[in-house]
Design an enzyme around this catalytic site. Sequence first.
Site, mmCIF file in Angstrom:
data_model
loop_
_atom_site.group_PDB
_atom_site.id
_atom_site.type_symbol
_atom_site.label_atom_id
_atom_site.label_comp_id
_atom_site.label_asym_id
_atom_site.label_seq_id
_atom_site.Cartn_x
_atom_site.Cartn_y
_atom_site.Cartn_z
ATOM 1 N N ASN A 113 39.554 -24.934 5.256
ATOM 2 C CA ASN A 113 39.814 -24.427 6.385
ATOM 3 C C ASN A 113 38.529 -23.976 7.245
ATOM 4 O O ASN A 113 38.224 -22.859 6.876
ATOM 5 C CB ASN A 113 41.008 -23.374 6.547
ATOM 6 C CG ASN A 113 41.232 -22.564 7.827
ATOM 7 O OD1 ASN A 113 41.160 -23.163 8.855
ATOM 8 N ND2 ASN A 113 41.848 -21.561 7.576
ATOM 9 N N TRP A 114 38.273 -24.672 7.800
ATOM 10 C CA TRP A 114 36.803 -24.475 8.660
ATOM 11 C C TRP A 114 36.938 -23.283 9.613
ATOM 12 O O TRP A 114 35.960 -22.792 10.224
ATOM 13 C CB TRP A 114 36.469 -25.680 9.404
ATOM 14 C CG TRP A 114 35.648 -26.670 8.577
ATOM 15 C CD1 TRP A 114 35.595 -26.471 7.243
ATOM 16 C CD2 TRP A 114 35.154 -28.034 9.148
ATOM 17 N NE1 TRP A 114 34.825 -27.525 6.668
ATOM 18 C CE2 TRP A 114 34.856 -28.414 7.884
ATOM 19 C CE3 TRP A 114 35.014 -28.640 9.899
ATOM 20 C CZ2 TRP A 114 33.945 -29.707 7.812
ATOM 21 C CZ3 TRP A 114 34.319 -29.737 9.955
ATOM 22 C CH2 TRP A 114 33.750 -30.262 8.783
ATOM 23 N N LYS A 115 38.103 -22.990 10.168
ATOM 24 C CA LYS A 115 38.404 -21.994 11.151
ATOM 25 C C LYS A 115 37.825 -22.505 12.462
ATOM 26 O O LYS A 115 37.460 -23.629 12.707
ATOM 27 C CB LYS A 115 38.152 -20.638 10.541
ATOM 28 C CG LYS A 115 38.970 -20.354 9.182
ATOM 29 C CD LYS A 115 38.765 -18.802 8.752
ATOM 30 C CE LYS A 115 39.406 -18.849 7.412
ATOM 31 N NZ LYS A 115 39.559 -17.266 6.955
ATOM 32 N N HIS A 168 48.668 -19.279 9.648
ATOM 33 C CA HIS A 168 47.485 -18.696 8.776
ATOM 34 C C HIS A 168 47.669 -17.212 9.209
ATOM 35 O O HIS A 168 47.861 -17.069 10.401
ATOM 36 C CB HIS A 168 46.127 -19.533 9.105
ATOM 37 C CG HIS A 168 44.953 -18.737 8.441
ATOM 38 N ND1 HIS A 168 44.360 -17.461 8.833
ATOM 39 C CD2 HIS A 168 44.630 -19.345 7.452
ATOM 40 C CE1 HIS A 168 43.457 -17.470 7.768
ATOM 41 N NE2 HIS A 168 43.570 -18.438 6.836
ATOM 42 N N GLU A 202 45.315 -15.346 10.164
ATOM 43 C CA GLU A 202 44.558 -14.935 11.545
ATOM 44 C C GLU A 202 45.486 -15.352 12.642
ATOM 45 O O GLU A 202 45.364 -14.625 13.828
ATOM 46 C CB GLU A 202 43.331 -15.788 11.311
ATOM 47 C CG GLU A 202 42.216 -15.028 10.418
ATOM 48 C CD GLU A 202 41.252 -15.983 9.627
ATOM 49 O OE1 GLU A 202 41.269 -17.300 10.185
ATOM 50 O OE2 GLU A 202 41.093 -15.478 8.603
ATOM 51 N N GLU A 230 48.160 -16.777 0.447
ATOM 52 C CA GLU A 230 46.894 -16.123 0.840
ATOM 53 C C GLU A 230 47.095 -14.446 1.044
ATOM 54 O O GLU A 230 47.671 -14.237 2.293
ATOM 55 C CB GLU A 230 46.346 -16.711 2.025
ATOM 56 C CG GLU A 230 45.931 -18.183 1.932
ATOM 57 C CD GLU A 230 44.808 -18.681 3.089
ATOM 58 O OE1 GLU A 230 44.021 -19.194 2.585
ATOM 59 O OE2 GLU A 230 45.213 -18.539 4.018
ATOM 60 N N GLY A 268 38.371 -13.688 3.568
ATOM 61 C CA GLY A 268 37.051 -13.220 4.160
ATOM 62 C C GLY A 268 36.372 -12.021 3.787
ATOM 63 O O GLY A 268 35.348 -11.529 4.188
ATOM 64 N N SER A 270 38.753 -15.985 -0.475
ATOM 65 C CA SER A 270 37.804 -15.778 -1.054
ATOM 66 C C SER A 270 37.305 -16.652 -2.392
ATOM 67 O O SER A 270 36.880 -16.149 -3.224
ATOM 68 C CB SER A 270 37.370 -14.216 -1.204
ATOM 69 O OG SER A 270 37.326 -13.543 -0.323
ATOM 70 N N GLY A 296 38.305 -21.007 2.782
ATOM 71 C CA GLY A 296 37.441 -20.928 4.093
ATOM 72 C C GLY A 296 36.051 -20.852 3.997
ATOM 73 O O GLY A 296 35.517 -22.113 4.223
ATOM 74 N N GLY A 297 35.402 -19.872 3.958
ATOM 75 C CA GLY A 297 33.754 -19.894 3.960
ATOM 76 C C GLY A 297 33.214 -20.945 3.011
ATOM 77 O O GLY A 297 32.358 -21.565 3.532
HETATM 78 P P1 13P Z 1 37.981 -17.427 2.763
HETATM 79 O O1 13P Z 1 38.053 -18.242 1.795
HETATM 80 O O2 13P Z 1 36.620 -17.129 3.641
HETATM 81 O O3 13P Z 1 38.221 -15.862 2.221
HETATM 82 O O4 13P Z 1 39.218 -17.793 3.673
HETATM 83 C C1 13P Z 1 40.551 -18.173 3.143
HETATM 84 C C2 13P Z 1 41.254 -18.628 3.966
HETATM 85 O O5 13P Z 1 41.695 -17.772 5.034
HETATM 86 C C3 13P Z 1 41.739 -19.921 4.103
HETATM 87 O O6 13P Z 1 42.786 -20.304 4.783
#
Ligand code: 13P
Length: 251
Positions: A9-11, A95, A97, A167, A173, A213, A234-235
């Site tokens: 998930n590149w956000k 998600h 967010e 999640e 994050g 994470s 994500g990251g």
């Molecule tokens: P991180 O891996 O950066 O914690 O993000 C997880 C996430 O929100 C994937 O959708």
Amino acid sequence: MRKYVIAGNWKMNMTPSEAKAFITELAPCVAGKDGCDIVLCVPYVDIYVAAEAAKGTNIHIGAENVHYEAKGAYTGEVSTAMLKEVGAEYVIIGHSERRQYFGETDTTVNLRTKAALAAGLKAIVCLGEVKEERLAGITDEVVAMQTKLDLAGISAEDLKNVIIAYEPVWAIGTGLTATPEQADETCGVIRKTIAALYGEKAAEEIIIQYGGSMNDKNAKELLGKENVDGGLIGGASLKVDAFTTIVDAAN
Ligand code: 13P
């Protein structure tokens, strides 16, 4: 029996040219590693370029959200038909967010999921508890409720195109990861909820990812758990090396 799904998930990261460069670099690193399905969910404007770059590879492209109406006066929104035409096969829905910053609720998550499935997209439906809920000891109730609300009215046939991403919001994050035991236990609660709604076979078949994470260091242990069928990352999905290591862990 279940095949791992490793999804990035590149956000709000990566421009189209960066997306193209990333996928061009990633493709040879993950070529032939078909023990898992590999997906990159990218910003809307990157989808076309990403899908072109991923042609002929084992990388699938997805979006990070989608609107539930087919068309009309919804300024700033994007429809399922638009996503499909530019090459998206998957879409993340709900998600945390989106829920935290953009007013997404279980009701809108359910509407978006239904629209995605009706259009033939694979839906990655995200849910999970916030820190206060875990501390209050109500994680199981929260994820069971979200599972029921987010999937309300979705048929067993359509469920085959649903992936659930567990999640825990406190792990996203933050560098805080759920322990493999916590991830396994809560993914197990979601699976039991699916069993109650759709029967044992559907529960055995549904892919439940862990997200929060997940990285190249902890992926192997998390993915080793019975109820964890992949990751939503994500990251670490923004780095070719780290993402490749996670794909390797799944393989
Ligand atoms: P991180 O891996 O950066 O914690 O993000 C997880 C996430 O929100 C994937 O959708």
